[in-house]
Design a protein around this motif. Structure first.
Motif, PDB file in Angstrom:
ATOM      1  N   ALA A 116       3.804   8.126 -17.120  1.00  0.00           N
ATOM      2  CA  ALA A 116       3.869   7.094 -16.199  1.00  0.00           C
ATOM      3  C   ALA A 116       2.649   6.175 -16.242  1.00  0.00           C
ATOM      4  O   ALA A 116       1.660   6.712 -16.285  1.00  0.00           O
ATOM      5  CB  ALA A 116       3.842   7.660 -14.708  1.00  0.00           C
ATOM      6  N   ASP A 137       0.819   2.629 -14.634  1.00  0.00           N
ATOM      7  CA  ASP A 137       1.011   1.626 -13.554  1.00  0.00           C
ATOM      8  C   ASP A 137      -0.321   0.575 -13.644  1.00  0.00           C
ATOM      9  O   ASP A 137      -1.552   1.208 -13.931  1.00  0.00           O
ATOM     10  CB  ASP A 137       0.714   2.418 -12.415  1.00  0.00           C
ATOM     11  N   GLU A 154      -2.244  -1.967 -11.581  1.00  0.00           N
ATOM     12  CA  GLU A 154      -2.139  -2.432 -10.142  1.00  0.00           C
ATOM     13  C   GLU A 154      -3.447  -3.345  -9.705  1.00  0.00           C
ATOM     14  O   GLU A 154      -4.450  -3.148  -9.825  1.00  0.00           O
ATOM     15  CB  GLU A 154      -2.498  -0.907  -9.335  1.00  0.00           C
ATOM     16  N   ASN A 189       0.463  -6.708 -12.042  1.00  0.00           N
ATOM     17  CA  ASN A 189       1.033  -5.314 -11.528  1.00  0.00           C
ATOM     18  C   ASN A 189       2.192  -5.166 -12.440  1.00  0.00           C
ATOM     19  O   ASN A 189       3.173  -5.788 -12.704  1.00  0.00           O
ATOM     20  CB  ASN A 189       1.551  -5.678 -10.092  1.00  0.00           C
ATOM     21  N   ILE A 190       2.334  -3.916 -13.059  1.00  0.00           N
ATOM     22  CA  ILE A 190       3.356  -3.456 -13.922  1.00  0.00           C
ATOM     23  C   ILE A 190       3.486  -1.825 -13.526  1.00  0.00           C
ATOM     24  O   ILE A 190       2.564  -1.186 -13.455  1.00  0.00           O
ATOM     25  CB  ILE A 190       2.813  -3.432 -15.127  1.00  0.00           C
ATOM     26  N   HIS A 191       5.029  -1.540 -13.508  1.00  0.00           N
ATOM     27  CA  HIS A 191       5.039  -0.186 -13.134  1.00  0.00           C
ATOM     28  C   HIS A 191       6.106   0.287 -14.161  1.00  0.00           C
ATOM     29  O   HIS A 191       7.159   0.035 -14.257  1.00  0.00           O
ATOM     30  CB  HIS A 191       5.661   0.148 -11.746  1.00  0.00           C
ATOM     31  N   VAL A 192       5.564   1.481 -14.825  1.00  0.00           N
ATOM     32  CA  VAL A 192       6.440   2.073 -16.055  1.00  0.00           C
ATOM     33  C   VAL A 192       6.480   3.482 -15.637  1.00  0.00           C
ATOM     34  O   VAL A 192       5.827   4.177 -15.496  1.00  0.00           O
ATOM     35  CB  VAL A 192       5.772   1.796 -17.496  1.00  0.00           C
ATOM     36  N   LYS A 193       8.030   3.898 -15.976  1.00  0.00           N
ATOM     37  CA  LYS A 193       8.292   5.323 -15.194  1.00  0.00           C
ATOM     38  C   LYS A 193       8.246   6.188 -16.830  1.00  0.00           C
ATOM     39  O   LYS A 193       8.196   5.606 -18.048  1.00  0.00           O
ATOM     40  CB  LYS A 193       9.673   5.460 -15.154  1.00  0.00           C
ATOM     41  N   ILE A 216      -5.805   0.861 -13.612  1.00  0.00           N
ATOM     42  CA  ILE A 216      -4.775   1.097 -14.490  1.00  0.00           C
ATOM     43  C   ILE A 216      -4.672   2.672 -14.420  1.00  0.00           C
ATOM     44  O   ILE A 216      -5.735   3.506 -14.424  1.00  0.00           O
ATOM     45  CB  ILE A 216      -5.181   0.821 -16.091  1.00  0.00           C
ATOM     46  N   GLY A 266      -0.536   8.436 -12.345  1.00  0.00           N
ATOM     47  CA  GLY A 266      -1.095   8.381 -11.001  1.00  0.00           C
ATOM     48  C   GLY A 266      -2.863   8.467 -10.836  1.00  0.00           C
ATOM     49  O   GLY A 266      -3.397   8.491 -10.052  1.00  0.00           O
ATOM     50  N   ASP A 275      -6.580   7.433 -12.159  1.00  0.00           N
ATOM     51  CA  ASP A 275      -7.106   6.298 -12.736  1.00  0.00           C
ATOM     52  C   ASP A 275      -7.830   6.413 -14.089  1.00  0.00           C
ATOM     53  O   ASP A 275      -8.589   7.521 -14.271  1.00  0.00           O
ATOM     54  CB  ASP A 275      -8.510   5.654 -11.865  1.00  0.00           C
ATOM     55  N   THR A 330       6.945   7.360 -23.231  1.00  0.00           N
ATOM     56  CA  THR A 330       6.509   6.034 -22.834  1.00  0.00           C
ATOM     57  C   THR A 330       6.263   5.215 -23.913  1.00  0.00           C
ATOM     58  O   THR A 330       5.304   5.628 -24.859  1.00  0.00           O
ATOM     59  CB  THR A 330       5.607   5.989 -21.701  1.00  0.00           C
TER      60      THR A 330
END
Length: 619
Positions: free
Chosen positions: A377, A379, A381, A397-401, A434, A438, A440, A564
């Motif tokens: 995952a 992210d 932010e 802002n990017i959110h990747v699963k 980044i 979850g 940093d 990913t």
């Protein structure tokens, strides 16, 4: 990390930010005393050996200095015996036994002097080499900690020059000039003491030449410092130019810039010639000037000494010894003056090394989180970043699963590679954060972070070694079977086996003994072997033919399953099946979605896609 990020400095016909003219030091040492003091600090751990060197130098010099005085005694004894016999003095004659004992004593002193000189040179060689070893170690460690922007903004040739030429200059000075300097100082002091015991008047005449010499060479030393600094500066510039032209010789030939490259070499070479010749010419003036002043002193001493001998105020052996001391007295002063010039050059070299050691480093790791193998995952932010004062990326802002394939598209200079550099922590953020799973990324060690990434770049990097060693670079302790399986998956096994030595084929430094497409296949195989949870692909198939690209694309699809993946793409046909497409322009993500969603929006992505696949573009 499967394919380490190696800064690639493209060949430029002008002098861009990475060019050879950007990294040079000033015209002279900015802080001579500070640099010299800092250099001496490297000798501190070996102060016990240095004390032994001093002791050996003192003893060697003392035994050598005592020689002329003892020789003078033998000459006086010989002269008095011969003169007495000539004058018919009863019982007078030459005492050959006494003279023989004196000469044996003299020979013993010279043997001891040579022995201590050997000890001095042996100890000093170990001190010099260990000091240079420490300097190289510090520079090597520094290179590992430097920010990526240092390599983007400095010539490779200049960096190599600082690590090799400049450090070699320091080593040579320590090994040769430092011991010579110690010996010269001890010799000067010892000779003055011996001359005073013979004749204070003659000593005064001899010493008067010393301030005259210092007064004469002082302005020369000041001028030579600038030219020695210029010499080191232009040497680094020339190395940088040669390195660029050699590594990019194909581009130079392709654009027909041989004459321009040659003219640039001639210009820098001429600068080096001018700086070097001026430095050597000015320093070369010192020796004749010292000899001239010394000869005047020598004539005065001979005249006054002759008068004193006729008045029996001094023995003939002592005047002979004094004249020898006078000659010996001039030599260490001349050596000291020459060493002063060498020190100027050495301090200029040391300052260049210390400038490298003082460069800004990567922010020190604050390891609060340990991620052995990430789920994937990712992210971004509110990320802010800029290379200079202006922000290139603002509030991203990017959110990747986990397991998603993310394609990054956009025109040249949009910030696609910058986004990857931030993800890998090659550069530090200005703002925002980044997250990986979850956590940093700034709370992880760079090593832990980068172990979770595999990179296959458009610019391949392979080192001098066998193909097997290059592939195994992706995984520590990889078995031969794993290496061949990875090569087979990347469709590299067939071409490897057709080479004369197969997997044991040695690649040269530029890996130019295989094709560009084959190099790309090897880097893909290396990434497959590494088996990272997150993959970064920067036009990974751009250097292979269409047929091979189909096989590679299938292999990459298998590789990306369950991982990913971030794919920087220029050919949009290769990323139609991506889970998320980020469209970047001027550092911002202006659109994001799937291929079909972005086409329905009829925006920037649709224009890019249609420009590549419309009938007009094809025609």
């Amino acid at each position: 990390m499967s394919n380490q990020r190696r800064p690639q400095r493209g060949m430029q016909m002008g002098h861009g930010p990475g060019g050879g003219n950007m990294m040079m030091m000033g015209q002279k040492a900015k802080d001579f005393k500070g640099t010299l003091k800092r250099l001496l600090m490297y000798l501190k751990p070996r102060q016990s050996r240095l004390i032994a060197v001093f002791a050996a130098a003192i003893l060697s010099t003392v035994f050598m200095i005592a020689g002329p005085k003892i020789m003078g005694t033998a000459i006086t004894k010989l002269f008095e015996g011969a003169y007495g016999k000539f004058m018919g003095v009863p019982g007078a004659g030459i005492d050959f036994a006494g003279i023989g004992r004196i000469l044996l004593t003299l020979a013993g002193l010279y043997v001891l002097s040579s022995l201590f000189t050997y000890v001095q040179q042996y100890l000093m060689s170990t001190v010099a080499q260990r000091t240079v070893y420490d300097l190289r170690e510090d520079v090597n460690k520094k290179l590992e900690k430097l920010l990526l922007k240092y390599f983007d903004g400095h010539s490779h040739g200049d960096t190599l020059s600082r690590m090799s030429n400049d450090i070699d200059t320091i080593g040579t000075t320590l090994q040769q000039s430092l011991t010579q300097f110690i010996t010269s100082i001890v010799t000067i002091i010892g000779i003055i003491i011996m001359m005073l015991t013979i004749s204070p008047l003659l000593t005064l005449i001899s010493i008067v030449s010393l301030p005259l010499s210092m007064f004469g060479i002082r302005p020369i030393l000041k001028r030579s410092q600038k030219h020695f600094a210029d010499q080191q500066r232009t040497l680094g510039q020339l190395n940088g130019h040669i390195e660029e032209m050699y590594t990019g010789h194909q581009v130079v030939k392709a654009f027909g810039h041989e004459k321009k490259a040659g003219a640039e070499f001639d210009r820098v070479n001429e600068e080096l010639y001018e700086a070097g010749s001026k430095a050597q010419f000015i320093s070369g003036i010192i020796m004749p000037m010292m000899m001239f002043i010394g000869n005047i002193s020598y004539v005065l001493i001979s005249v006054v000494g002759g008068i004193l001998v006729t008045k029996r105020a001094i023995s003939i052996g002592d005047i002979q010894a004094f004249i020898t001391y006078t000659r010996q007295f001039t030599q260490p002063i001349t050596q000291t003056a020459n060493i002063a010039n060498i020190i100027q050059s050495t301090v200029a070299a040391a300052e260049r090394v210390f400038e490298l050691l003082d460069e800004e480093e990567e922010v020190k790791d604050v390891t609060e989180v340990s991620v052995t193998r990430a789920k994937g995952a990712v992210d971004f932010e509110h990320v802010d970043f800029g290379y200079g004062e202006e922000l290139l990326i603002n509030d991203m802002n990017i959110h990747v699963k986990p397991g998603q394939t993310v394609a990054i598209v956009g025109p040249t200079g949009a910030g696609k590679t910058t986004l990857i550099n931030l993800l890998m922590r090659f550069y530090e953020l200005r703002g925002g954060r980044i997250l990986i799973d979850g956590f940093d990324t700034r709370e992880m060690s760079r090593e832990d972070l980068r172990k979770n990434f595999g990179m296959v770049l458009q610019d391949t990097w392979l080192f001098n070694g066998t193909i097997r060693e290059n592939l195994a670079y992706g995984k520590t302790g990889a078995a031969d079977e794993e290496v061949t399986d990875a090569a087979r998956t990347a469709h590299a096994d067939h071409f490897i086996r057709t080479l004369p030595d197969g997997y044991e084929t040695v690649l040269n430094e530029e890996a130019s003994n295989i094709s560009q497409g084959q190099k790309q296949l090897l880097t893909i195989a290396r990434a497959i072997l590494a088996d990272p949870p997150i993959m970064i692909l920067d036009e990974a198939t751009s250097s292979v033919d269409t047929r091979t690209e189909i096989f590679i694309q299938k292999a990459m699809n298998r590789l990306m399953e369950g991982r990913t993946s971030f794919v920087i793409a220029h050919r949009l046909s290769t990323i139609k099946d991506a889970d998320l497409i980020l469209v970047m322009d001027q550092g911002a993500v202006i659109e994001q979605g799937t291929h079909d969603e972005l086409l329905d929006q009829n925006g920037f992505y649709a224009d890019l896609y249609n420009s590549q696949f419309s009938e007009k573009a094809v025609g």
